[in-house]
Enzyme design. Sequence first.
Site, PDB file in Angstrom:
ATOM      1  N   GLU A  18      61.089 -41.958  52.790  1.00 46.13           N
ATOM      2  CA  GLU A  18      59.895 -41.839  51.942  1.00 46.13           C
ATOM      3  C   GLU A  18      58.760 -41.079  52.607  1.00 46.13           C
ATOM      4  OE1 GLU A  18      61.618 -44.607  52.397  1.00 46.13           O
ATOM      5  OE2 GLU A  18      62.165 -45.448  50.447  1.00 46.13           O
ATOM      6  N   GLN A  54      61.219 -57.697  49.064  1.00 52.48           N
ATOM      7  CA  GLN A  54      60.620 -56.363  49.047  1.00 52.48           C
ATOM      8  C   GLN A  54      59.226 -56.349  48.428  1.00 52.48           C
ATOM      9  OE1 GLN A  54      63.623 -53.548  47.599  1.00 52.48           O
ATOM     10  NE2 GLN A  54      64.310 -53.337  49.732  1.00 52.48           N
ATOM     11  N   LYS A  81      57.618 -54.359  38.211  1.00 52.51           N
ATOM     12  CA  LYS A  81      58.856 -54.089  37.473  1.00 52.51           C
ATOM     13  C   LYS A  81      58.790 -54.580  36.029  1.00 52.51           C
ATOM     14  CE  LYS A  81      63.838 -54.248  38.184  1.00 52.51           C
ATOM     15  NZ  LYS A  81      64.922 -54.666  39.085  1.00 52.51           N
TER      16      LYS A  81
END
Lengths: 594, 180
Positions: free
Chosen positions: A49, A112, A161
Amino acid sequence: MQMTGAQALVKSLEHGGVEVIFGLPGGAILPVYDPIIDSSIRHVLVRHEQGAGHMAEGYAHVTGRPGVAMVTSGPGATNIVTPLADAYMDSIPLVCITGQVSSSAIGTDAFQEADITGITMGVTKHNWLITDANEIPRVIAEAFHVATTGRPGPVLVDVPKDVANATMEWYWPEEVDLPGYRPAAAPDPAAVEAAAELISSASRPVIYAGGGILKSRATEALLELAELTSTPVVTTLMARGAFPDSHPLCLGMPGMHGSYGAVTAMQQADLLVALGSRFDDRVTGNLAAFAPGAKVVHVDIDAAEIGKVRRPDVGIVADCRLAIEALSGSLRARGDLRTSRLAPWLEQVARWKEELPYTYDRGAADGTSPATTDRRLPGRPPLLKPQFVLETLRDATPPDTVLVSGVGQHQMWASQFWRFERPYSWVNSGGLGTMGFSVPAAIGAKVGRPEATVWAVDGDGCFQMTAQELVTASVERIPVKIAILNNGYLGMVRQWQHMFYEERYSEVYLSPDLPDYVGWAEAMGCVGMRVETAEEVLPAIEKANQVDDRPVVIDFRTDAMEQVFPMVPAGASNDDIVVHPSQTAALEKARSRS
Amino acid sequence: MTTARRQVPRHHLLSVLVENKAGVLARVSGLFSRRGYNIFSLAVAPTDDEAFSRITIVVDVESAPLEQIIAQLDKLVNVVEISELHPDEAREAELLLVTVAADAAERAQVIQLVGVFGGRILDVSHGEITAMLAGAPGSLDDFEELMRPYGIVELQRTGRVALPRLDVSADRGLRVAEGA
Ligand SMILES: Cc1ncc(C[n+]2csc(CCOP(=O)(O)OP(=O)(O)O)c2C)c(N)n1
Ligand SMILES: [Mg+2]
């Protein structure tokens, strides 16, 4: 039209004119990756990333448009913190989209989960945590607005999400409503008059041009102002290319490794016209001793820069281009610019430039080559001089080449020995000094300007930090070219240990042979070459210039003993500039004159 | 967040109107710590418009010039308006809670002092008294000094809030956020 938050996000990016996203998916951002399949936006899949962030920066540097990166939550998000900090320091417009765990899981140490808005508060211009899918188009519009207006910078949008999965009714906001965000634009006419007054009465003026010139698209305005007033111009590390190096008024880079002419002209100036520059400590050296006799006009779009380091006599909070145009207008209206007043100053500045240029040991009477030193590793030819490699590269590349660099000695030599004639032809990490910047930034630059030749000059240390992105470049057919100045050392750190730690070299040796850069390049799908002798330098560069279907890596074996000169030791006054050993006589002469 | 020291001129009072959004206090306090500015006291409260809150900050201008602190604050996207309130032009108030040791012999003196300052007694036990006092920070300082000899068991102050004085026109406060 009903759609998911994820679809709205991708559609918002399309509305924002995004043509490419650099990113890497994961659990929390999965819903957003699904509509990317159907989108017109190109996605470049990175290998780390950090690469995505620096690619977005390289893209933004050369295009002036915001770079966009997309990563998942937790480790994906923390991996992109360094590029955000880099972009924040160098005022690069970036929009970073991060996935986040579902709203109900936030705060529970979920898998996460990382508080990325909290982590990046200090390294973004602003960030948002979206809590409702209906906010998505509005926040994306705000994000692009904040990233690109005023003083540009990175922003981050964190998307849980469940928000990406929720449905919403599509809309696109025609306007953004941010009551606390009002970037400056036009200069205050009274301040412009006061500045013009100082300029028209100065007898030793210097224009101190910074990265803000490039951000505000003010290079033509700068040229006009400099010529109108016959004022010498220094271009900071962030402003290389903002004023043509070949121009008689150009003094090149100021600061710790700047040219003698640029450093000394600033020291002896009676007026500094700072345009989009910020009195960085690498430019001023010891602040108390910096340009002691100079009045200061400071133009910056960021009001907080005015007086942050050096209190100006006239501060102008405005877009640089508008301010410079207003200054030129006011000066022209005064008619008599009496530039003859400046003749002695211009003559003196020209002499510094001529008598003390950047130099290196170009070969001695004993017949040593200008290309190599007389040192060699056992069983090897004499080592190349890094400056010679750069000069050869400079002269062998097309004029519209974009040069990207890493951080270290090679970066300073690149800035010194290149000849920058065009804006947006130099991409580097100035404020944060991020090793590992150049490979991914070069890839992003090539995506933004596919027609230009993009060369990265990298150090062996830097290269090892982000080289894996060359896999990305090979797969995506992004043919960048990398010149590693392989001195087998963390050279810049070695130079400091040489100068300030009695040559006690602590943890700076890297080995020129391990890794095998050619083998590594080939394993990543690139053309790999090794260059050890002076005769091989030009042919290798020419061969690299011909390759257009894959990246090229050249491992140039350079001498670790070479030091970057001139140098103002950290904390010292710019008056105590140390020049190349071959220039001590010229320095004495210059000093005795002034 | 507060100390008992008397106000000295290096302290300045900023009244900061912010958007009432999640994390805005963290942005403001983060800016102060990141840039090395010292906060003497800080109080946050909603305003009559629920979209905005007001943060009243007493800053220590020895750590950085006031104008630099204001300019950096103003860059925060959620900061809408900043006014510097000069002590002479502001009405300042603060709340103090204190528990002091006071045995039967001292009790009457303490209660009397609280009364003189216009405070209220909240709790009394055999050995301690808890009192509350609201008012100008200076008079809270004085009250605190007078309580000290009895033995302060616990003390809390809220940090000050302020509004412009009415006898000085309300827009005298330096409005820096507009357009600059
Ligand atoms: C991420 C990061 N870590 C450490 C540093 C400190 N640092 C500055 S220059 C340098 C050496 C760079 O070595 P190399 O890439 O080989 O370049 P050279 O100086 O040899 O040209 C280091 C370690 C840094 N700038 N960035
Ligand atoms: Mg090296």
